[in-house]
Design an enzyme around this catalytic site. Structure first.
Site, PDB file in Angstrom:
ATOM      1  N   HIS A  72      34.594  72.577  54.407  1.00 19.09           N
ATOM      2  CA  HIS A  72      34.333  73.304  53.165  1.00 19.09           C
ATOM      3  C   HIS A  72      33.085  72.745  52.504  1.00 19.09           C
ATOM      4  CE1 HIS A  72      38.445  75.341  52.261  1.00 19.09           C
ATOM      5  NE2 HIS A  72      38.144  75.376  53.541  1.00 19.09           N
ATOM      6  N   TYR A 200      40.041  77.078  42.076  1.00 20.80           N
ATOM      7  CA  TYR A 200      40.654  76.407  40.937  1.00 20.80           C
ATOM      8  C   TYR A 200      40.566  77.373  39.755  1.00 20.80           C
ATOM      9  CZ  TYR A 200      40.609  71.884  43.367  1.00 20.80           C
ATOM     10  OH  TYR A 200      40.832  70.858  44.251  1.00 20.80           O
ATOM     11  N   PRO A 292      47.089  65.808  41.294  1.00 22.19           N
ATOM     12  CA  PRO A 292      46.477  66.365  42.501  1.00 22.19           C
ATOM     13  C   PRO A 292      45.260  67.252  42.252  1.00 22.19           C
ATOM     14  CG  PRO A 292      48.492  67.537  41.961  1.00 22.19           C
ATOM     15  CD  PRO A 292      48.417  66.375  41.016  1.00 22.19           C
ATOM     16  N   LYS A 296      42.541  63.749  45.288  1.00 20.29           N
ATOM     17  CA  LYS A 296      42.198  62.353  45.526  1.00 20.29           C
ATOM     18  C   LYS A 296      43.352  61.483  46.015  1.00 20.29           C
ATOM     19  CE  LYS A 296      38.003  62.840  44.627  1.00 20.29           C
ATOM     20  NZ  LYS A 296      37.318  63.166  45.875  1.00 20.29           N
ATOM     21  N   TYR A 384      33.917  65.019  44.050  1.00 22.02           N
ATOM     22  CA  TYR A 384      34.853  65.759  44.889  1.00 22.02           C
ATOM     23  C   TYR A 384      34.697  65.389  46.353  1.00 22.02           C
ATOM     24  CZ  TYR A 384      38.102  69.564  45.877  1.00 22.02           C
ATOM     25  OH  TYR A 384      39.209  70.276  46.255  1.00 22.02           O
TER      26      TYR A 384
END
Length: 389
Positions: A72, A200, A292, A296, A384
């Site tokens: 990704h 998200y 979550p 991580k 990220y």
């Protein structure tokens, strides 16, 4: 029984440490409270930082992951039906990998068993002795009899409820915790993912996340009340609520189906200090928990394993103890940054019961700034994909 490193916990962090040490000729024994089948039945996250992927490669267990994983290069953020992408590759030159934690664990189990690694399942009553001295040992019960492992070091990879953290005296350890006033209701469904990248989504109804495990297995989450139970939510009710929270274009192409797993997880931020007491080292959930939202959890465990593994190799092969003496310091420096990022992502995207009208405006402005500002997107992307070890 005698070994160099006794590892308590047969999840991915304990298995990865054992396999890495094996690659460098260092002996270990893994103690696991459950069966292999039970551990592999646990559904967990699957977004891996490049640092974790490289550790799997160093451990010699990356062949299937490299073949089957999804790379990704970015993610999608939405608020109230306005969505935008954040391009990790463009902003950082890096990416993340989607490969389920269950598959990571399966690959590690297979590698340890193929190498003749010692894993003792279904142990009970584990106790750590003498960790603050020069001759630690671990006792446990197996098949009704007490067993003992003498060792040089103990790695506590046994999770939040394990014995390892509790073995450090209260006079030595300090714990930091934040509990969030909501949970995540998650389902696994044998349906194609709604999007090539994770979504998200923040809405007036609460947070939602669209994720995946493979091209025919999807993982979806919605923010829910801590008083809810999975039985309160039919599959139909879940899908309808998810559609209300994600962008309309995603909702229109969402493929629904029966859930194959459904669960609710509370959210917390937690850190214990120090992560080392004498010859006992805490790794992963035994030392810290993150919500979550920032993906991580498994990745922070991997960074612990990186520092501990290199410290142990330095000790055994170079006769130098700086790595193990500074393990807690180095691990915690990175952990707190991951805690900050996970807390920030959580506060950015969720609805809190005590938010005022001002708070909601600030939250909306924060998302708008992120949408419009390349520097802000770079900060998110760097965190990220994973900060350097």
């Amino acid at each position: 029984m005698r070994t160099q490193v006794a590892i308590i916990g047969g999840g991915p962090s304990g298995l990865l440490l054992s396999q890495l040490l094996h690659q460098r000729g260092i002996d270990s024994v893994v103690l696991e409270r459950k069966t292999r089948e039970y551990v592999l039945g646990r559904i967990r996250a699957g977004v891996l930082e490049v640092g974790f992927v490289n550790l799997m490669r160093e451990a010699g267990v990356a062949e299937r992951m490299d073949r089957e994983c999804f790379i990704h290069d970015g993610t999608v953020i939405s608020r109230d039906n306005l969505s935008f992408g954040i391009n990790f590759k463009e902003l950082t030159g890096s990416h993340v990998v989607v490969y389920g934690q269950t598959e990571v664990t399966r690959d590690l189990y297979d590698a340890r068993e193929a190498a003749g690694g010692k894993i003792v399942y279904e142990v009970d009553g584990v106790e750590i002795h003498g960790a603050d001295g020069d001759a630690p040992y671990v006792t446990y019960h197996k098949d009704g009899a007490e067993q003992r492992i003498d060792c040089d070091f103990v790695a506590g990879c046994d999770g939040f409820h394990g014995v390892s953290r509790q073995s450090i005296p209260l006079s030595v350890r300090r714990e930091y915790e934040k509990l969030y006033p909501f949970g995540w209701l998650g389902i696994l469904s044998e349906t194609p993912p709604v999007n090539d990248e994770l979504i998200y989504a923040s809405s007036e109804r609460g947070f939602a996340l669209c994720s995946m495990r493979n091209e025919n297995l999807s993982r979806y989450y919605i923010q829910c009340s801590l008083s809810d139970s999975p039985e309160d939510w039919t599959d139909a009710a879940f899908w309808e609520e998810l559609k209300r929270r994600i962008p309309e274009e995603a909702a229109e192409r969402l493929v629904t189906g029966p859930s194959v797993e459904k669960s609710i997880a509370p959210l917390r931020s937690f850190v214990t200090e120090p992560m080392r007491w004498g010859r006992l080292f805490l790794c992963g959930d035994a030392a810290h928990i993150v919500p979550p939202t920032g993906a991580k959890g498994l990745n922070t465990a991997a960074s612990d394993i990186h520092y501990l593994y290199h410290g142990l190799v330095q000790h055994y092969q170079d006769g130098e103890d700086e790595g193990i003496e500074r393990y807690s310091e180095r691990a915690l420096a990175r952990i707190w940054k991951a805690e900050r990022f996970s807390w920030w992502m959580t506060t950015l995207l969720h609805r809190f019961p005590d938010q005022s009208a001002f708070d909601l405006r600030i939250q909306a402005a924060e998302v708008a700034f992120l949408r419009e500002n390349r520097a802000a997107q770079t900060v998110l992307a760097e965190n990220y994909v994973g900060l350097p070890y």
